[in-house]
Design a protein around this motif. Sequence first.
Motif, PDB file in Angstrom:
ATOM      1  N   ILE A 147      -7.477   8.169  10.333  1.00  0.00           N
ATOM      2  CA  ILE A 147      -6.211   8.154   9.585  1.00  0.00           C
ATOM      3  C   ILE A 147      -6.200   7.059   8.513  1.00  0.00           C
ATOM      4  O   ILE A 147      -5.856   7.300   7.375  1.00  0.00           O
ATOM      5  N   ASN A 148      -6.587   5.860   8.857  1.00  0.00           N
ATOM      6  CA  ASN A 148      -6.663   4.805   7.843  1.00  0.00           C
ATOM      7  C   ASN A 148      -8.055   4.186   7.871  1.00  0.00           C
ATOM      8  O   ASN A 148      -8.250   3.084   8.351  1.00  0.00           O
ATOM      9  N   GLY A 149      -9.037   4.901   7.391  1.00  0.00           N
ATOM     10  CA  GLY A 149     -10.406   4.394   7.373  1.00  0.00           C
ATOM     11  C   GLY A 149     -11.357   5.409   7.957  1.00  0.00           C
ATOM     12  O   GLY A 149     -11.084   5.989   9.001  1.00  0.00           O
ATOM     13  N   PRO A 172      -0.115  13.535   5.326  1.00  0.00           N
ATOM     14  CA  PRO A 172      -0.079  12.069   5.223  1.00  0.00           C
ATOM     15  C   PRO A 172       1.239  11.422   5.643  1.00  0.00           C
ATOM     16  O   PRO A 172       1.269  10.245   5.972  1.00  0.00           O
ATOM     17  N   ASP A 173       2.332  12.177   5.617  1.00  0.00           N
ATOM     18  CA  ASP A 173       3.624  11.604   6.001  1.00  0.00           C
ATOM     19  C   ASP A 173       4.089  12.167   7.339  1.00  0.00           C
ATOM     20  O   ASP A 173       4.336  13.369   7.457  1.00  0.00           O
ATOM     21  N   GLU A 180       2.512   9.730  12.578  1.00  0.00           N
ATOM     22  CA  GLU A 180       1.949   8.618  11.798  1.00  0.00           C
ATOM     23  C   GLU A 180       1.884   8.939  10.304  1.00  0.00           C
ATOM     24  O   GLU A 180       1.820  10.092   9.906  1.00  0.00           O
ATOM     25  N   THR A 181       1.856   7.867   9.515  1.00  0.00           N
ATOM     26  CA  THR A 181       1.798   7.975   8.059  1.00  0.00           C
ATOM     27  C   THR A 181       0.529   7.291   7.561  1.00  0.00           C
ATOM     28  O   THR A 181       0.178   6.213   8.045  1.00  0.00           O
ATOM     29  N   VAL A 182      -0.148   7.913   6.600  1.00  0.00           N
ATOM     30  CA  VAL A 182      -1.331   7.296   5.994  1.00  0.00           C
ATOM     31  C   VAL A 182      -0.849   6.357   4.895  1.00  0.00           C
ATOM     32  O   VAL A 182      -0.086   6.773   4.010  1.00  0.00           O
ATOM     33  N   ASP A 183      -1.282   5.089   4.959  1.00  0.00           N
ATOM     34  CA  ASP A 183      -0.790   4.131   3.961  1.00  0.00           C
ATOM     35  C   ASP A 183      -1.487   4.357   2.609  1.00  0.00           C
ATOM     36  O   ASP A 183      -2.397   5.181   2.487  1.00  0.00           O
ATOM     37  N   GLU A 188      -5.885   6.294  -1.003  1.00  0.00           N
ATOM     38  CA  GLU A 188      -6.864   6.034  -2.072  1.00  0.00           C
ATOM     39  C   GLU A 188      -8.286   6.182  -1.527  1.00  0.00           C
ATOM     40  O   GLU A 188      -9.162   6.741  -2.193  1.00  0.00           O
ATOM     41  N   ALA A 189      -8.503   5.673  -0.309  1.00  0.00           N
ATOM     42  CA  ALA A 189      -9.850   5.747   0.290  1.00  0.00           C
ATOM     43  C   ALA A 189     -10.246   7.204   0.535  1.00  0.00           C
ATOM     44  O   ALA A 189     -11.404   7.581   0.359  1.00  0.00           O
ATOM     45  N   LEU A 190      -9.266   8.002   0.907  1.00  0.00           N
ATOM     46  CA  LEU A 190      -9.556   9.423   1.133  1.00  0.00           C
ATOM     47  C   LEU A 190      -9.999  10.088  -0.172  1.00  0.00           C
ATOM     48  O   LEU A 190     -10.933  10.896  -0.188  1.00  0.00           O
ATOM     49  N   LEU A 191      -9.312   9.723  -1.271  1.00  0.00           N
ATOM     50  CA  LEU A 191      -9.706  10.300  -2.570  1.00  0.00           C
ATOM     51  C   LEU A 191     -11.124   9.870  -2.940  1.00  0.00           C
ATOM     52  O   LEU A 191     -11.918  10.668  -3.466  1.00  0.00           O
TER      53      LEU A 191
END
Length: 399
Positions: A147-149, A172-173, A180-183, A188-191
């Motif tokens: 999710i975040n990384g 993401p929201d 959970e929400t992707v910060d 940006e990392a996903l892109l």
Amino acid sequence: MSTHELFATRASRMKASEIRELLKLLDQPGIITFAGGIPDPALFPAEGFSAAFQAALSPEQQAQALQYSVSEGYVPLREWLVDHMATNGVDCGLDNILITSGSQQALDYLGKLYLSPGDTALVGWPTYLGALAAFNAYEPRFDRLGINGNRGAAEYAAAAGEGAVKFAYLSPDFANPTGETVDLRGREALLDLADELNCAVIEDGAYQALRYDGDAIPPVLALELARKGSIEDCRTIYCGSFSKTLSPGLRVGWVVAAKPVIAQLVLMKQAADLHSATINQMAIDHVARACFDTHIPMLRRVYSVRRDAMLQALQDHMPDGVQWTKPEGGMFVWVTLPVGTNGAELLARALETVKVAFVPGGAFFPDGSGTNTIRLSFSNSDEDTIREGIRRLGEVLSA
Ligand SMILES: Cc1ncc(COP(=O)(O)O)c(C=O)c1O
């Protein structure tokens, strides 16, 4: 030989959904259910819809409302969506929007469009069960999207073997099922990852409008647009839905993407159902124009109080060793039980002894892991019912 022996190989991957089976329980008297991720019907803008259908069936509009129509969707609704997407930082035109029969149809089409057997779909672990079901029919392999990384692109590509990584799917929201929400950094990392892998990003915005606190984070598509300047250069495909905000029964959702993607999806829609029900699109257009901007704040107020009630009740009644998410919006709290506690067994016990329903978490994992998790929805019960249901659940868990 009977005809069911003739089914295509994809049929063996289609399983009955635990959620659908559970929804059948909603009719039983006395059950407190946190199972379905559905809106509270008392909050539907029913008067608005009544006026909208009357208008659509008036002598001036009925010929259009009841006739065949274009596959792309009802033009005034797509115009409204152009403005709506602009308020979310997405600059697009009419030709970038396709109306679908719910966002579920968009997920099916995107699976069909991108996945050959053996290709990889990156998904959350857990992820929305309906997305897994939609993609699964196209015989992909699933790999885990953090999710975040995330892992590096080379690692994902190597794991994909003979097939290719075709897309990353995320909500993401306030995701279903975790809340959970992707910060911003995660988005940006996903892109970056998608650029490195040269894969599409499917952004599921089903719950995006239902934020109760914290600042809104731009959609992944808006962030990519800010990088690339034009939607035609974006790899993100945004799927929206009116189901969680206005009405799920009317089955109206939409896709926003670069024109070649939309053009291909239009061909698929022509082959599948020609177009989504025109009268439903007209009704959604009518109601969205009349009250979207006042209706959403009302939903946020009501649902946020229910979320707070559930979080407080969990705090009050869960035994040690139970953990849960603190969603900033949406409809779900995701509960992790102590290792060794099985969510499906807990459901059977909870139904029998205290008449409480929820969804065991295992179904949301592509590999069936996560058996010690459960999903609770707070959207369709009032605060007293939520408190009582969670109290009962605590009782079963403590027994
Ligand atoms: C994350 C997510 N995406 C998509 C959908 C499908 O919604 P609909 O087809 O009603 O737009 C749902 C429904 O529960 C959902 O939770």
